[in-house]
Design a protein around this motif. Structure first.
Motif, PDB file in Angstrom:
ATOM      1  N   SER A 174      82.589  46.553   7.407  1.00 23.12           N
ATOM      2  CA  SER A 174      81.433  45.950   6.954  1.00 23.12           C
ATOM      3  C   SER A 174      81.434  46.076   5.453  1.00 23.12           C
ATOM      4  CB  SER A 174      80.958  46.683   8.001  1.00 23.12           C
ATOM      5  OG  SER A 174      80.487  47.776   6.569  1.00 23.12           O
ATOM      6  N   HIS A 175      82.225  46.381   4.421  1.00 20.44           N
ATOM      7  CA  HIS A 175      82.403  46.596   3.261  1.00 20.44           C
ATOM      8  C   HIS A 175      82.942  45.743   2.850  1.00 20.44           C
ATOM      9  CE1 HIS A 175      82.052  48.372  -1.220  1.00 20.44           C
ATOM     10  NE2 HIS A 175      81.780  46.764  -1.059  1.00 20.44           N
ATOM     11  N   VAL A 204      68.226  43.443   0.038  1.00 19.90           N
ATOM     12  CA  VAL A 204      68.921  43.307   1.114  1.00 19.90           C
ATOM     13  C   VAL A 204      69.032  42.437   1.588  1.00 19.90           C
ATOM     14  CG1 VAL A 204      69.050  44.470   3.682  1.00 19.90           C
ATOM     15  CG2 VAL A 204      69.077  46.250   1.953  1.00 19.90           C
ATOM     16  N   PRO A 260      75.903  39.872  -0.903  1.00 20.57           N
ATOM     17  CA  PRO A 260      75.848  40.868  -0.284  1.00 20.57           C
ATOM     18  C   PRO A 260      77.460  41.289  -0.217  1.00 20.57           C
ATOM     19  CG  PRO A 260      75.467  38.874   0.810  1.00 20.57           C
ATOM     20  CD  PRO A 260      75.558  38.851  -0.446  1.00 20.57           C
ATOM     21  N   ILE A 277      77.274  44.769   1.595  1.00 15.82           N
ATOM     22  CA  ILE A 277      77.630  45.508   2.829  1.00 15.82           C
ATOM     23  C   ILE A 277      76.608  45.159   4.187  1.00 15.82           C
ATOM     24  CG2 ILE A 277      76.305  47.721   3.570  1.00 15.82           C
ATOM     25  CD1 ILE A 277      78.359  48.174   1.280  1.00 15.82           C
ATOM     26  N   PHE A 295      75.269  45.320   7.886  1.00 16.79           N
ATOM     27  CA  PHE A 295      75.193  46.170   8.736  1.00 16.79           C
ATOM     28  C   PHE A 295      75.431  45.641  10.413  1.00 16.79           C
ATOM     29  CE2 PHE A 295      72.067  46.685   5.292  1.00 16.79           C
ATOM     30  CZ  PHE A 295      72.431  48.646   4.963  1.00 16.79           C
ATOM     31  N   TYR A 327      76.642  53.850   3.429  1.00 14.64           N
ATOM     32  CA  TYR A 327      75.888  52.879   2.537  1.00 14.64           C
ATOM     33  C   TYR A 327      74.868  53.043   1.632  1.00 14.64           C
ATOM     34  CZ  TYR A 327      77.547  50.160   6.465  1.00 14.64           C
ATOM     35  OH  TYR A 327      78.103  49.553   8.046  1.00 14.64           O
ATOM     36  N   LEU A 376      74.642  51.199  -1.679  1.00 14.50           N
ATOM     37  CA  LEU A 376      73.045  50.845  -2.076  1.00 14.50           C
ATOM     38  C   LEU A 376      72.296  50.951  -3.591  1.00 14.50           C
ATOM     39  CD1 LEU A 376      71.775  50.137   1.906  1.00 14.50           C
ATOM     40  CD2 LEU A 376      72.099  48.656   0.101  1.00 14.50           C
ATOM     41  N   LYS A 395      74.340  47.166  -4.971  1.00 15.39           N
ATOM     42  CA  LYS A 395      75.423  46.441  -3.958  1.00 15.39           C
ATOM     43  C   LYS A 395      73.898  46.052  -3.386  1.00 15.39           C
ATOM     44  CE  LYS A 395      79.722  48.357  -3.950  1.00 15.39           C
ATOM     45  NZ  LYS A 395      80.201  47.979  -5.031  1.00 15.39           N
ATOM     46  N   SER A 396      74.164  45.022  -3.065  1.00 16.78           N
ATOM     47  CA  SER A 396      73.194  44.392  -1.753  1.00 16.78           C
ATOM     48  C   SER A 396      73.846  44.429  -0.296  1.00 16.78           C
ATOM     49  CB  SER A 396      72.802  42.596  -2.467  1.00 16.78           C
ATOM     50  OG  SER A 396      72.895  42.748  -3.804  1.00 16.78           O
ATOM     51  N   GLY A 397      72.769  44.858   0.573  1.00 15.22           N
ATOM     52  CA  GLY A 397      73.459  44.488   2.074  1.00 15.22           C
ATOM     53  C   GLY A 397      73.396  42.993   2.811  1.00 15.22           C
ATOM     54  N   PRO A 452      69.646  49.694  12.133  1.00 21.09           N
ATOM     55  CA  PRO A 452      69.386  49.205  10.108  1.00 21.09           C
ATOM     56  C   PRO A 452      68.534  49.103   9.622  1.00 21.09           C
ATOM     57  CG  PRO A 452      71.026  47.286  11.092  1.00 21.09           C
ATOM     58  CD  PRO A 452      70.609  48.041  12.308  1.00 21.09           C
TER      59      PRO A 452
END
Length: 876
Positions: free
Chosen positions: A28-29, A69, A95, A97, A99, A138, A142, A146-148, A169
């Motif tokens: 997911s990353h 996010v 982005p 990450i 979820f 996570y 974040l 890092k952006s989600g 999430p």
């Protein structure tokens, strides 16, 4: 605080986090670096997809303030990849990450193998897979910048959250926010593959390949391959979770319901933003008609109307259906596409360019999700509504439904205009209660559906060049629909549309001088093709700040439900004048307007070009001192712009370079110019395009001249200034928020800056008039001479005819005839004073003060003396 997090936090220390990062790789990353081939493919498809520059700036600001996010509506690996690749390309927070995302095909093979091995090792040891929510992975990603990316609607995701009680999430982000000082911003995003509105009945293409809102893989791929420029990204208003949790109604909820509320808010913002871009679902004309005609409110009215008029119910229903058929638009995306092609060609043929206020348009775009836009432009040409729709189409706003006069419903123009969203109304609803009700219900319905509406507050095209006083009938109907809860809010957008030259100039002058308006017809359309052979300069489009009706009513503590009929009418009048003032505030001063004003305000029949230049310099100094919005040509090189306009006016035979003059005289004073008398009305039209910027100066100049002194106090001017405001209250929309004394002081400051006045050294609020200032005052004061003479003609008519002795229909003809006679006998100087519209405005004002015939001789004499005195002040 940490034990509120949805995972069992063990307050992982630095070593544990390092171990976590070394041991586990989550798919997911999405890694910062991906394979060359993967990167090349993504860039090939996504490079040309448009992202709004203003929105890029917003994203950069958010990343500096907190954690970002991104959110989309439906789960889509493509959307995740798109935002990852495109934002990375634009140096934006992208982005990494996702979820509950698991991107396999785009990951490097080494990373896939490493992830597989570490997961097997973990499973053998713990009989479960590692959970990035629980082990702090996570959280660390974040909080480290890092952006989600989260999807709001997902069939599996709902089952996972609701049935299996897995981590939501949004709930996770809420808990994380409660543990952090930095805000977490959720930024809803939409990818559009076209701006075509959705139809109520899906097409076969929609069924097979997905809708525009949720396209399938083949449809996405086809769009990006065939026409990638059609795809664009829109960012909805971000949600600051910290502020969201601070709302009173949110604080009282438990964590689970806070997450539900947040999800609903985000989905609502995406839905509203999507509708503000492509418009509401397009229903067929038949479906809309049926909804309107069967509505309980209209059915009750029809029943009552049938009883009161003793007409059979089926006959009344048939009449209502005929009225709706006459009124309703037949909005079609096919017609819109045809408009687009036609207008592109037409604009290239007719104009040298279009200067548009992009900043103002961005404000409109930002407000559009809050409710239907009610576009309120000035009306100078038939091109106005075409320009608005064309600009909306090319700036990701749905084309509005346009209020058009029934005179334009003739074949084939009526059919074409209906396809572009035009609905038709009669000039008057008098004596037609059923028609009025059907029309009101139609307005209610299109607002309820969420369509934008465009209507002209002046009622019709301005034949004079300046704004006409507001016509309030349609505004009142729109307000009534809002009162009946047709929509949550209405966003009024006053718009200025101006032209260096208008196509209809010749017809306007003919009508102003008393000629009959030629009815619109197919023959006229065919004749209009000749206009395509000429060039008309530039078009200027400016947007005033949008006005939320909901906020306006709240701010002024007005409840529509409790307003009496007279109060409702007064509110509409106030709003109408506010719209006119808003349009005036964003109007553009063109070189044609300033040049025409200078030419007409020089009192000599023949004059030196040097005198014209002096007048132009005076006007430009004043415009700059008062921060008027100038055309680009005036800002860059005013002298050159004026020279070009002068050449145009000579070519068009408005003026001539005077011939047969003594050469000695000519050599002394330079080039001589002369206006062709019969062309003065054409020049007057262009002068009136910018006259509103000079009216406060004209009123102040007349007030100073009236003091008959080279020294005066500001307070000495107030009485005369207010008299002029009252006299011309039917000519100009005065801003009630700016009282007369404020306008006087502002103008005096501009006069001081231009060296026309000198403040007295010892006496406060006292000024001395300079010798050059005395001459310049007349340059300003003469803007009023045409109106003075028009009003003088009407007063002369009243002096000779008793009240009601002349039928209302014949009154204007007699006034026009009297004006012509006075002009020939040199009782008035200016042929442009013989304006039917100025006569009407004068009648409106004099009627309002009870002056309408020989019975009011004393009042008539008073106004004749005052106006004559003012005219005498303007002479050299």
């Amino acid at each position: 605080m940490l034990d509120r997090l949805p995972y069992k936090t063990e307050s992982p220390n630095v070593d544990t986090m390092k171990h976590t990062k070394k041991t586990y790789i989550y798919l997911s990353h999405f890694p910062v670096k991906i394979g060359f081939l993967s990167s090349a493919i993504l860039n090939f498809f996504l490079t040309r997809t448009k992202v709004n520059k203003a929105q890029i700036s917003i994203l950069k600001q958010l990343s500096e303030k907190g954690i970002v996010v991104y959110a989309n509506k439906y789960k889509s690996n493509f959307d995740f990849l798109f935002f990852y690749a495109r934002y990375k390309q634009l140096n934006l927070p992208f982005p990494e990450i996702g979820f509950y995302y698991r991107i396999l095909s785009w990951q490097p093979i080494s990373r896939l193998m490493q992830s597989l091995l570490t997961n097997i090792r973990y499973f053998i040891k713990n009989f479960s897979l590692p959970n990035p929510f629980q082990n702090g992975y996570y959280r660390e990603a974040l909080t480290n910048g890092k952006s989600g990316f989260v999807s709001l609607i997902d069939k599996k995701g709902f089952y996972r959250r609701f049935v299996k009680a897995k981590t939501d999430p949004l709930r996770y982000l809420i808990e994380l926010q409660k543990d952090l000082d930095r805000p977490i911003y959720i930024v809803p995003q939409i990818i559009f593959y076209s701006n075509t509105p959705r139809r109520s009945v899906p097409t076969l293409t929609d069924i097979l390949f997905g809708s525009e809102e949720k396209p399938g893989k083949i449809k996405r791929l086809f769009t990006l391959l065939k026409n990638p420029k059609k795809a664009f990204v829109e960012i909805c208003d971000p949600v600051n979770i910290k502020q969201f949790l601070g709302r009173d109604h949110v604080q009282s909820l438990d964590i689970e319901h806070q997450a539900f509320t947040l999800r609903r808010l985000l989905v609502q913002r995406i839905n509203r933003h999507r509708q503000s871009i492509i418009g509401p679902v397009i229903k067929s004309r038949v479906e809309l008609k049926e909804n309107i005609l069967t509505h309980n409110r209209l059915q009750q009215f029809i029943q009552k109307h049938a009883e009161e008029t003793e007409t059979p119910l089926p006959q009344v229903q048939k009449k209502a259906n005929e009225y709706l058929e006459e009124i309703a638009a037949d909005y079609s995306q096919n017609w819109i596409r045809m408009y687009d092609i036609t207008l592109r060609i037409m604009f290239r043929l007719l104009f040298d360019g279009m200067i548009m206020d992009t900043e103002g348009l961005e404000k409109v775009q930002k407000m559009s999700p809050k409710g239907p836009l009610i576009i309120v432009p000035c009306h100078k040409s038939h091109l106005d509504y075409l320009i608005i729709s064309w600009l909306f189409l090319h700036n990701h706003l749905p084309c509005p439904h346009i209020a058009a006069g029934k005179n334009l419903s003739f074949w084939p123009i009526g059919t074409i205009f209906r396809g572009g969203g035009a609905f038709f109304l009669r000039r008057t609803f008098k004596g037609e209660p059923l028609y009025a009700k059907v029309f009101s219900e139609y307005i209610y319905k299109i607002l309820q559906e969420g369509f934008n509406i465009e209507f002209f507050i002046e009622g019709g095209r301005s034949r004079t060049g300046k704004l006409l006083m507001p016509k309030l009938g349609l505004l009142s109907i729109i307000m009534e629909a809002f009162k009946n809860k047709a929509c949550e809010d209405l966003i009024f957008v006053p718009v200025f549309i101006g032209y260096d030259r208008v196509l209809e100039e010749k017809a306007y002058i003919h009508e102003i001088e008393g000629g009959q308006k030629e009815p619109e017809s197919l023959k006229q359309v065919i004749k209009a093709r000749k206009s395509l052979k000429a060039r008309y300069g530039k078009v200027y489009v400016n947007y005033s700040d949008p006005i939320s009706l909901k906020d306006y009513l709240s701010k002024n503590r007005i409840s529509l439900e409790t307003l009496a009929k007279e109060e409702h009418a007064e509110l509409c009048k106030t709003l109408g004048l506010q719209f006119l003032n808003a349009i005036n505030s964003v109007s553009v001063v063109t070189p044609h307007g300033v040049m025409a004003g200078a030419l007409l305000n020089i009192s000599k029949k023949r004059f030196a070009k040097s005198l014209l230049v002096s007048c132009l310099d005076t006007y430009m100094a004043h415009l700059q001192a008062t921060n008027a919005t100038l055309a680009d040509t005036l800002r860059s090189d005013a002298a050159n712009a004026f020279d070009q306009v002068l050449e145009t006016f000579v070519t068009r035979k408005f003026i001539e370079r005077a011939a047969g003059i003594n050469t000695d005289e000519s050599s002394e004073i330079g080039e001589l110019l002369k206006i062709h008398e019969h062309k003065r009305p054409s020049l007057d039209y262009y002068k009136n395009n910018c006259i509103i910027f000079f009216i406060p100066a004209a009123f102040t100049a007349v007030s100073i001249l009236h003091t008959d002194s080279f020294q005066f106090a500001a307070s000495d001017l107030l009485f005369e200034y207010r008299f002029l405001q009252e006299l011309f209250s039917s000519e100009f929309a005065f801003d009630n928020s700016k009282p007369a004394d404020q306008m006087i002081r502002k103008t005096l400051k501009a006069f001081i800056d231009d060296g026309m006045l000198i403040p007295h050294q010892t006496l406060p609020d006292t000024y001395r008039l300079t010798s050059s200032g005395f001459r310049k005052l007349k340059f300003f004061a003469r803007f009023l001479k045409t109106f003075y003479e028009s009003y003088l003609i009407v007063l002369t008519f009243y002096l000779r005819y008793p009240k009601d002795s002349v039928d209302a229909k014949d009154r204007l003809k007699k006034i026009q005839s009297m004006g012509n006679r006075m002009y020939k006998q040199k009782e008035i100087d200016r042929i442009e004073s013989l304006s039917k519209i100025s006569f009407k405005n004068a009648i409106t004002f004099f009627d309002s003060i009870g002056l309408n015939g020989t019975e009011n001789t004393e009042k008539i004499d008073f106004y004749i003396n005052r106006i004559t005195n003012h005219i005498n002040l303007l002479e050299d």
